[in-house]
Design a protein around this motif. Sequence first.
Motif, PDB file in Angstrom:
ATOM      1  N   ASN A 346       0.824  -1.216   0.000  1.00  0.00           N
ATOM      2  CA  ASN A 346       0.000   0.000   0.000  1.00  0.00           C
ATOM      3  C   ASN A 346       0.854   1.261   0.000  1.00  0.00           C
ATOM      4  OD1 ASN A 346      -2.435  -1.354  -0.076  1.00  0.00           O
ATOM      5  ND2 ASN A 346      -2.566  -1.535   2.143  1.00  0.00           N
ATOM      6  N   ILE A 347       1.976   1.242   0.720  1.00  0.00           N
ATOM      7  CA  ILE A 347       2.870   2.412   0.739  1.00  0.00           C
ATOM      8  C   ILE A 347       3.470   2.633  -0.648  1.00  0.00           C
ATOM      9  CG2 ILE A 347       5.098   3.264   1.631  1.00  0.00           C
ATOM     10  CD1 ILE A 347       4.262   1.943   4.340  1.00  0.00           C
ATOM     11  N   ALA A 348       3.901   1.532  -1.304  1.00  0.00           N
ATOM     12  CA  ALA A 348       4.449   1.643  -2.661  1.00  0.00           C
ATOM     13  C   ALA A 348       3.391   2.160  -3.630  1.00  0.00           C
ATOM     14  CB  ALA A 348       4.977   0.289  -3.121  1.00  0.00           C
ATOM     15  N   ASN A 349       2.148   1.683  -3.457  1.00  0.00           N
ATOM     16  CA  ASN A 349       1.047   2.144  -4.320  1.00  0.00           C
ATOM     17  C   ASN A 349       0.752   3.622  -4.102  1.00  0.00           C
ATOM     18  OD1 ASN A 349      -0.344   0.773  -6.347  1.00  0.00           O
ATOM     19  ND2 ASN A 349      -1.148  -0.708  -4.895  1.00  0.00           N
ATOM     20  N   LEU A 350       0.792   4.062  -2.850  1.00  0.00           N
ATOM     21  CA  LEU A 350       0.554   5.476  -2.552  1.00  0.00           C
ATOM     22  C   LEU A 350       1.674   6.347  -3.115  1.00  0.00           C
ATOM     23  CD1 LEU A 350      -0.748   5.221   1.128  1.00  0.00           C
ATOM     24  CD2 LEU A 350      -2.064   5.968  -0.862  1.00  0.00           C
ATOM     25  N   ALA A 351       2.912   5.829  -3.051  1.00  0.00           N
ATOM     26  CA  ALA A 351       4.040   6.561  -3.647  1.00  0.00           C
ATOM     27  C   ALA A 351       3.855   6.686  -5.152  1.00  0.00           C
ATOM     28  CB  ALA A 351       5.349   5.860  -3.324  1.00  0.00           C
ATOM     29  N   LEU A 358       5.716  11.104   0.224  1.00  0.00           N
ATOM     30  CA  LEU A 358       6.370   9.849  -0.158  1.00  0.00           C
ATOM     31  C   LEU A 358       7.228  10.116  -1.403  1.00  0.00           C
ATOM     32  CD1 LEU A 358       3.487   7.262   0.317  1.00  0.00           C
ATOM     33  CD2 LEU A 358       5.401   7.687   1.846  1.00  0.00           C
ATOM     34  N   ALA A 359       8.016   9.109  -1.811  1.00  0.00           N
ATOM     35  CA  ALA A 359       9.005   9.328  -2.882  1.00  0.00           C
ATOM     36  C   ALA A 359       8.387   9.855  -4.180  1.00  0.00           C
ATOM     37  CB  ALA A 359       9.759   8.032  -3.150  1.00  0.00           C
ATOM     38  N   GLY A 360       7.243   9.254  -4.583  1.00  0.00           N
ATOM     39  CA  GLY A 360       6.655   9.642  -5.868  1.00  0.00           C
ATOM     40  C   GLY A 360       6.127  11.062  -5.899  1.00  0.00           C
ATOM     41  N   PHE A 361       5.728  11.582  -4.752  1.00  0.00           N
ATOM     42  CA  PHE A 361       5.120  12.913  -4.683  1.00  0.00           C
ATOM     43  C   PHE A 361       6.096  13.998  -5.141  1.00  0.00           C
ATOM     44  CE2 PHE A 361       4.930  16.748  -1.959  1.00  0.00           C
ATOM     45  CZ  PHE A 361       3.765  17.312  -2.441  1.00  0.00           C
ATOM     46  N   TYR A 362       7.338  13.933  -4.641  1.00  0.00           N
ATOM     47  CA  TYR A 362       8.301  14.996  -4.906  1.00  0.00           C
ATOM     48  C   TYR A 362       8.616  15.137  -6.393  1.00  0.00           C
ATOM     49  CZ  TYR A 362       9.080  15.528   0.069  1.00  0.00           C
ATOM     50  OH  TYR A 362       8.905  15.792   1.394  1.00  0.00           O
ATOM     51  N   SER A 363       8.674  14.009  -7.106  1.00  0.00           N
ATOM     52  CA  SER A 363       8.998  14.086  -8.531  1.00  0.00           C
ATOM     53  C   SER A 363       7.744  14.275  -9.385  1.00  0.00           C
ATOM     54  CB  SER A 363       9.739  12.827  -8.967  1.00  0.00           C
ATOM     55  OG  SER A 363       9.004  11.675  -8.633  1.00  0.00           O
ATOM     56  N   LYS A 364       6.695  13.526  -9.089  1.00  0.00           N
ATOM     57  CA  LYS A 364       5.502  13.525  -9.943  1.00  0.00           C
ATOM     58  C   LYS A 364       4.747  14.849  -9.853  1.00  0.00           C
ATOM     59  CE  LYS A 364       2.036  10.189 -11.338  1.00  0.00           C
ATOM     60  NZ  LYS A 364       1.292   8.984 -10.971  1.00  0.00           N
ATOM     61  N   ASP A 365       4.565  15.327  -8.640  1.00  0.00           N
ATOM     62  CA  ASP A 365       3.840  16.586  -8.447  1.00  0.00           C
ATOM     63  C   ASP A 365       4.608  17.748  -9.064  1.00  0.00           C
ATOM     64  OD1 ASP A 365       1.374  17.532  -7.001  1.00  0.00           O
ATOM     65  OD2 ASP A 365       2.845  18.954  -6.227  1.00  0.00           O
ATOM     66  N   LEU A 366       5.930  17.688  -8.937  1.00  0.00           N
ATOM     67  CA  LEU A 366       6.777  18.743  -9.518  1.00  0.00           C
ATOM     68  C   LEU A 366       6.670  18.747 -11.041  1.00  0.00           C
ATOM     69  CD1 LEU A 366       8.839  20.918  -8.816  1.00  0.00           C
ATOM     70  CD2 LEU A 366      10.616  19.185  -8.876  1.00  0.00           C
ATOM     71  N   ILE A 367       6.680  17.554 -11.628  1.00  0.00           N
ATOM     72  CA  ILE A 367       6.546  17.434 -13.092  1.00  0.00           C
ATOM     73  C   ILE A 367       5.218  18.029 -13.555  1.00  0.00           C
ATOM     74  CG2 ILE A 367       6.130  15.747 -14.947  1.00  0.00           C
ATOM     75  CD1 ILE A 367       8.315  14.000 -13.647  1.00  0.00           C
ATOM     76  N   LEU A 368       4.128  17.687 -12.857  1.00  0.00           N
ATOM     77  CA  LEU A 368       2.803  18.175 -13.277  1.00  0.00           C
ATOM     78  C   LEU A 368       2.671  19.693 -13.093  1.00  0.00           C
ATOM     79  CD1 LEU A 368       0.665  15.223 -11.917  1.00  0.00           C
ATOM     80  CD2 LEU A 368       1.039  15.796 -14.302  1.00  0.00           C
ATOM     81  N   GLU A 369       3.301  20.238 -12.063  1.00  0.00           N
ATOM     82  CA  GLU A 369       3.245  21.693 -11.868  1.00  0.00           C
ATOM     83  C   GLU A 369       4.091  22.424 -12.907  1.00  0.00           C
ATOM     84  OE1 GLU A 369       3.921  22.786  -7.799  1.00  0.00           O
ATOM     85  OE2 GLU A 369       1.908  22.127  -7.225  1.00  0.00           O
ATOM     86  N   LEU A 430      11.472  -0.161   1.552  1.00  0.00           N
ATOM     87  CA  LEU A 430      10.379   0.565   2.209  1.00  0.00           C
ATOM     88  C   LEU A 430      10.891   1.877   2.800  1.00  0.00           C
ATOM     89  CD1 LEU A 430       7.417   0.543   3.261  1.00  0.00           C
ATOM     90  CD2 LEU A 430       8.294  -0.538   5.323  1.00  0.00           C
ATOM     91  N   ILE A 431      12.045   1.816   3.456  1.00  0.00           N
ATOM     92  CA  ILE A 431      12.634   3.029   4.054  1.00  0.00           C
ATOM     93  C   ILE A 431      12.955   4.050   2.976  1.00  0.00           C
ATOM     94  CG2 ILE A 431      14.637   3.903   5.342  1.00  0.00           C
ATOM     95  CD1 ILE A 431      14.676   0.985   6.643  1.00  0.00           C
ATOM     96  N   MET A 432      13.553   3.551   1.863  1.00  0.00           N
ATOM     97  CA  MET A 432      13.921   4.467   0.771  1.00  0.00           C
ATOM     98  C   MET A 432      12.687   5.034   0.067  1.00  0.00           C
ATOM     99  SD  MET A 432      17.096   5.006   0.670  1.00  0.00           S
ATOM    100  CE  MET A 432      17.347   5.741  -0.933  1.00  0.00           C
ATOM    101  N   THR A 433      11.612   4.242  -0.004  1.00  0.00           N
ATOM    102  CA  THR A 433      10.364   4.733  -0.618  1.00  0.00           C
ATOM    103  C   THR A 433       9.770   5.879   0.198  1.00  0.00           C
ATOM    104  OG1 THR A 433       9.909   2.564  -1.558  1.00  0.00           O
ATOM    105  CG2 THR A 433       8.052   4.038  -1.383  1.00  0.00           C
ATOM    106  N   ILE A 434       9.934   5.811   1.508  1.00  0.00           N
ATOM    107  CA  ILE A 434       9.376   6.863   2.374  1.00  0.00           C
ATOM    108  C   ILE A 434      10.251   8.116   2.372  1.00  0.00           C
ATOM    109  CG2 ILE A 434       8.775   7.440   4.767  1.00  0.00           C
ATOM    110  CD1 ILE A 434       8.028   4.395   5.062  1.00  0.00           C
ATOM    111  N   ILE A 435      11.590   7.929   2.495  1.00  0.00           N
ATOM    112  CA  ILE A 435      12.463   9.113   2.648  1.00  0.00           C
ATOM    113  C   ILE A 435      13.226   9.498   1.371  1.00  0.00           C
ATOM    114  CG2 ILE A 435      12.784   8.645   5.109  1.00  0.00           C
ATOM    115  CD1 ILE A 435      15.715   7.782   4.279  1.00  0.00           C
ATOM    116  N   GLY A 436      13.217   8.583   0.372  1.00  0.00           N
ATOM    117  CA  GLY A 436      14.062   8.802  -0.810  1.00  0.00           C
ATOM    118  C   GLY A 436      13.728  10.049  -1.599  1.00  0.00           C
ATOM    119  N   GLY A 437      12.435  10.363  -1.744  1.00  0.00           N
ATOM    120  CA  GLY A 437      12.012  11.506  -2.547  1.00  0.00           C
ATOM    121  C   GLY A 437      12.505  12.821  -1.977  1.00  0.00           C
TER     122      GLY A 437
END
Length: 577
Positions: A346-351, A358-369, A430-437
């Motif tokens: 679920n954490i990976a899916n949310l990322a 989470l990791a995906g937010f920092y890159s994906k949201d930035l790309i869309l903005e 899991l740790i990197m998925t949470i803090i990596g972004g």
Amino acid sequence: MNYLSICLLSFIFLICISFSFFFMGINFLMNDYTIFIEWEVVSLNSTSIVMTFLFDWMSLMFMSFVLLISSLVIYYSKEYMSADIFINRFILLVLLFVLSMMLLIISPNLISILLGWDGLGLVSYCLVIYFQNEKSYNAGMLTALSNRIGDVALLLSIAWMLNYGSWSYIFYLDFMKNDNYMMIIGGLVLLAAMTKSAQIPFSSWLPAAMAAPTPVSALVHSSTLVTAGVYLLIRFNILLSSSLLGNFLLLISGLTMFMAGLGANFEFDLKKIIALSTLSQLGLMMSILSMGFYKLAFFHLLTHALFKALLFMCAGAIIHNMNNFQDIRYMGGLTYYMPFTSSCFNIANLALCGMPFLAGFYSKDLILEIVLLSNMNLFSFFLYFFSTGLTVCYSLRLVYYAMTGEFNGSALNMLNDEGWIMLKGMMGLLIMTIIGGSMLSWLLFPTPFMICLPFFMKFLTLFVCITGGLMGYLISNVKLYFLNKSFIHYNLSMFLGSMWFMPYISTYGITYYSLFVGGNIYKSMDLGWSEFFGSQNLYNNLVKYSKLLSFIQINNLKIYLMFFVFWIILLIFMIYL
């Protein structure tokens, strides 16, 4: 040496090198430092063969992530592949795969890139056919032949590079970017990257490659094979910005993103859904890269590698416990039986969906903005945001089928969360998925991006995600009988669920008609006219005449006496006349 010690040694060795590369990458990034190594392999007269390596912050960072993921995947394989008697061969193939990727990452030279590129293609074929059944062979052949198109394009670009006197493209890109020869090379490199990263029309091999063992899928779909094309285009990014090639790539990658998102909503195979989500994210990377934002593409490449590897590892643990069932309709209620694996999943899916922080937010949201700020046409804008909604839609559908409700599998099952080696492998990611972004965001960009947009545009991404999630829930939960039974819905799901019929076009579409024409030519020519005027008829005549000659040779005295009798009869007849 037994397989356990090979797995452990590989894991420790790779993880140590990964951390050293990561800290070197940070050092190079902070000091804007690059090392260019040339090794003269052989020199004969005035000709020298030189091997070149480029170590900059980008190559070191990417190598550290590849090595981190591959080390955890090898450790994970220790338990996942424990029943395999050829585990040594499997580990060696994975190490060879990683080595090919390393060679590709540090090459500023098209020849050495081709070595890594072809190494990836050949080893990926060996890994896809690893289980040695008909499905694996078909998938392996589709993967290998699709990638051969890109290999040929890379070979042609090597031939065109001779116009500049050297294959080290890094020397020529900047000041030759408007040259016609360089644009041809750019087009060929773009074709090669499109095949390796499975953009339309070469998309069908990516879900087919799911025939490989799940640890291989985790490696292939996160940091190796499919990302090789994106990485190559990041290196060639100067040729894409504000050119015809960039506009073409923007259209193709947008359509790939859209097509993969739609396809994943109609798929029931757990691994194929995650594979299609990889395809969607590759489209996102390619599209932002085509607009000239290569650092953002690289940022998303790294963050995506973390949560996608974790997603595949969780899927592998679920499949392993489900007695190798991959259909999500047989799952359900996994949160009760496998709580830790479900949490990681679920954490990976949310990322993947872009959940804040989470990791995906920092890159994906930035790309869309950045897309919202850019001078973007309406069609590409629609593809970006609709595809983002589809990502949340299929992710929530996947969670609904697999995690909630009652268990739909066999009543006699061994579902548990006690595969400690697999769980430890997943924990690292899991740790990197949470803090990596957030960590990468602070490292890669000297100042935080402050993007000021109108209220509705700022919240458009969030609105699209919520709408997509709601649609995913409704598709899964609400029984739309009138829609499900309709002829239109059936045909639509057939079209969208089969990736716009691309697998059929890539397989039957190419092979069937050529084999059909070949069969007709074989029947009419090889077995027809050419047989009559050629070998077969000639053979029949030779046999007939040789039989006649042998008959004459065997019966020559009889024939002589018979002719003598005929001659006497003829003489008597002549005398009496």
